[in-house]
Design a protein around this motif. Structure first.
Motif: not given
Lengths: 474, 267
Positions: A57, A157-158, A285-289
């Motif tokens: 990330d 995906f973020g 910032l959200p994590p990439y998923r």
């Protein structure tokens, strides 16, 4: 009575105590929550001492939100998405048109004739309503089927919060809330959703700015329009192998111009009628998923493609009837449509458009999505290209983008018309759903009217300026 | 492959779960879904109801509340997906929607969804929710991401500290959802009695002020289940709560007789 006394007792005591405990109560309460939380976390969360060598990330974030690469990467990703959409939708569009328009339409006509349907009824229903709906499906379905899933994958995906992260500083600098970058990104999906999302902004002043400027984000309804005009007018001027890239670039350009206008208008509003300081906030910032591809395909097709398409079809049906009527009701020798178009042409030319486009915008006020089919149908009618249509008011057969482009060029369209139409499609009133949502969210007729008319006035001004400059130099 | 061994496991009962979508007539219990933004509340919501409320990797996806229903163990549950918030103290509209529902909507159980990779920060909201309501379940979601980052969560000590059931889930992969359902059932039906953690480490003056006001409030409004929280909000000068006391809204809401009436009306 005693209840009345109870209430006052409690409130009086609260007032007294509030004086005693002093001003820092709020902070000390917050602090005790924090310290309890950290105590609990300390006994129940175990971190592995070995830090992983490579933090996925962090590494991606360092690149996509970096000062130098952030914006270029954003443009690149958007361009690739549009390029895939434009290149990919040409063939299915032709396929759908050949079925719905070339095959089903004549079959319906001959069936109607065989059961002796009056000419005006089969005209209204088959040449008007059916063709408008068929046209909307053929033109809009393929780009949507490609664009929406791609966009949903990016969202899942973020990536979108990173776009907001890159943008928020710009919004703060023009005196708006940084979170407006988020609501703007939401508006890329649907302006009505973007307007509702403005609730995440606490300050009423900044929230209003976010609501008014949300319309400058191109929405689901307008992406296909932009993609189509760019393909027909901008792409066709480039060599064939570059056409897709050039058209994608034009669409990205218009989207960026929209962001630019939203910044300028926010700046203007926060300096004049909606004055005030920008508030601060922290954006997490959200994590990439990893996107779940099948699930995303499913929801983007059900929630977005079918939703937008259905809305377009619902509006196309009556619009098709109206188009057929204005094209077939005569005053003397000319039809209503021709009367209006001839009357509106000078005004249209002044802003780089023409009477046909103005009439199409009036017919398509309820839904932006059907503007292009309406324009094409009306163009055929005015130009009177008999070999492509089955008579007055009948939408012609769209076999390919080239054929469409040939017809529009025959109708006196130039590249200026295309550019102006793209600009006007960016800068005009929000759709009826969005206008209603703005009214519900603000509860104010005044701000609803401002949000509705401000973009139209800007659109006319911008198109006028462009047309005048264009005529001087070209 | 015998089913025998499975019957004792809570996962077995997942078979009892009926996803009712938006058919919400005659429900027995109301479940509220609270949590920080982007912790996967909407994914949990969709998983339980079978609805496809749009989810996104996107803080602030849900800004108004969404409602759905499911049935489990022959009981019908109405579930309300609240907007994601960082706290219940400040005044933005999404936070107010969330707080008002937990306070005035009187859910039978509040499920707080937290991000396992950011537990400490998320606990702030959990503690605030536990000040308002006794009946809560903690759903530590995104446990797969925590595992990826080598973070371990000890759900037993977490449950002991907070006094409510804790379940580790990965709603996207359907992990832990059967256990969550079970706890929702047990807490809302009263089989599981929560002993919620209350914020403790206040200064002495503060403590005595809170106690004084709390006892005054419980004396005047004996039916109020969360007098202490109301006291804290009054001391903080929370206008919404002051207004609701002045208008009598808070009081009538928690009177038992009135509640019966309301219940009758809703049926």
């Amino acid at each position: 009575m005693s209840e009345e006394k109870n209430k006052n007792d409690v409130l009086t005591l609260a007032d007294e105590l509030r004086w005693e405990i002093g001003e820092d109560f709020h902070d000390s309460l917050a602090e005790s929550i924090y310290s309890d939380a950290s105590k609990i976390a300390a006994v129940s969360v175990i971190y592995d001492d070995k830090k992983p060598k490579f933090d996925f990330d962090r590494t991606i974030d360092r690149i996509v939100t970096s000062r130098w690469l952030g914006f270029p990467i954003m443009f690149l990703i958007l361009s690739v998405v549009f390029w895939i959409t434009i290149e990919g939708s040409n063939i299915p569009s032709q396929f759908l048109a050949s079925i719905l328009v070339d095959t089903v339409h004549p079959a319906l006509k001959s069936f109607a004739d065989s059961i002796n349907t009056p000419w005006w009824l089969s005209g209204i229903l088959i040449d008007g309503a059916y063709l408008a709906v068929a046209w909307v499906i053929a033109v809009m379905l393929p780009p949507m089927m490609i664009f929406f899933p791609l966009f949903s994958l990016l969202e899942d995906f973020g990536y979108l919060p990173r776009v907001a992260f890159n943008m928020d500083n710009l919004y703060r600098r023009v005196g708006a809330h940084g979170k407006q970058a988020l609501t703007m990104s939401m508006g890329f999906g649907c302006n009505a959703a973007g307007v509702v999302a403005s609730r995440i902004i606490d300050s009423p002043r900044e929230r209003l700015i976010a609501i008014i400027t949300n319309n400058f984000s191109l929405c689901n309804g307008r992406w296909p329009t932009q993609i189509l005009i760019a393909t027909i007018f901008i792409g066709s001027t480039a060599p064939a192998h570059l056409a897709g890239i050039v058209s994608a670039g034009a669409v990205v350009g218009i989207a960026l111009l929209g962001i630019f206008f939203s910044l300028v208008v926010s700046w203007f509003l926060s300096r004049t009628v909606l004055k005030g300081e920008a508030s601060t906030f922290s954006l997490e910032l959200p994590p990439y998923r990893p996107p779940r591809i099948l699930r995303t395909l499913y929801t983007s097709i059900i929630d977005r493609t079918i939703f937008v398409l259905w809305r377009a079809v619902v509006f196309a049906f009556p619009a098709g009837i109206v188009i057929w009527l204005v094209a077939n009701i005569h005053f003397g020798d000319t039809t209503i449509a021709e009367l209006f178009i001839n009357w509106a042409n000078p005004l249209g030319f002044l802003i780089g458009l023409n009477g046909v486009i103005l009439l199409a915008y009036i017919i398509a006020i309820p839904a932006n999505e059907i503007v292009i089919p309406t324009i094409l149908m009306l163009t055929v009618l005015v130009v009177g290209i008999s070999e492509v249509g089955g008579g007055n008011g009948v939408m012609f057969e769209l076999d390919s983008i080239e054929a469409t482009s040939a017809i529009l060029h025959a109708g006196g369209w130039t590249m200026l018309t295309g550019v102006s139409l793209m600009l006007f499609s960016l800068l005009h009133n929000p759709c009826s759903t969005t206008i209603y949502t703005i009214y519900k969210e603000t509860g104010s007729i005044k701000w609803t009217l401002v949000s509705t008319f401000l973009p139209i006035i800007m659109g006319i001004a911008v198109c006028f300026t462009v047309a005048q400059i264009w005529k001087i130099f070209i | 492959m015998s089913d025998q061994a499975c019957e004792t496991c809570p996962a077995y009962r997942k078979a009892d779960l009926k996803k009712l979508g938006i058919n919400m007539t005659d429900f027995d219990f109301v479940v509220a879904l609270a949590g920080n933004p982007n912790t996967g509340k909407s994914t949990v919501f969709n998983n339980l109801t079978g609805l496809r409320q749009h989810t996104g990797n996107w803080p602030g996806k849900t800004v108004s509340r969404a409602e759905g229903a499911f049935s489990f163990n022959d009981k019908k549950f109405k579930i309300v997906d609240l907007p994601g918030t960082y706290s219940l103290l400040s005044t933005s509209q999404d936070e107010e929607i969330a707080r008002d529902f937990i306070l005035f909507g009187r859910p039978d159980v509040t499920v707080v969804v937290v991000d396992a990779t950011r537990l400490e920060r998320n606990l702030n909201l959990v503690l605030q929710v536990l000040e308002i309501t006794d009946k809560a379940v903690l759903c530590v979601n995104l446990i797969d991401e925590a595992e990826r980052k080598k973070i371990k969560i000890d759900e037993r000590s977490l449950s002991r500290e907070l006094g409510i059931p804790v379940v580790l889930t990965a709603a996207r992969q359907n992990r832990g959802m059967p256990e969550l359902l079970n706890y929702i059932f047990e807490v809302s039906s009263g089989q599981f009695k929560c002993k919620p953690h209350r914020i403790s480490n206040e200064t002495r003056e503060l403590k005595s002020a809170v106690e004084k006001l709390t006892s005054k409030i419980s004396e005047q409004f004996p039916h109020l289940p969360n007098a202490r929280w109301v006291a804290l909000r009054l001391l903080d000068g929370d206008q919404r709560i002051i207004d609701s006391i002045r208008s009598g809204e808070l009081n009538t809401l928690f009177k038992p007789e009135v509640n019966e009436d309301l219940l009758m009306e809703s049926k």
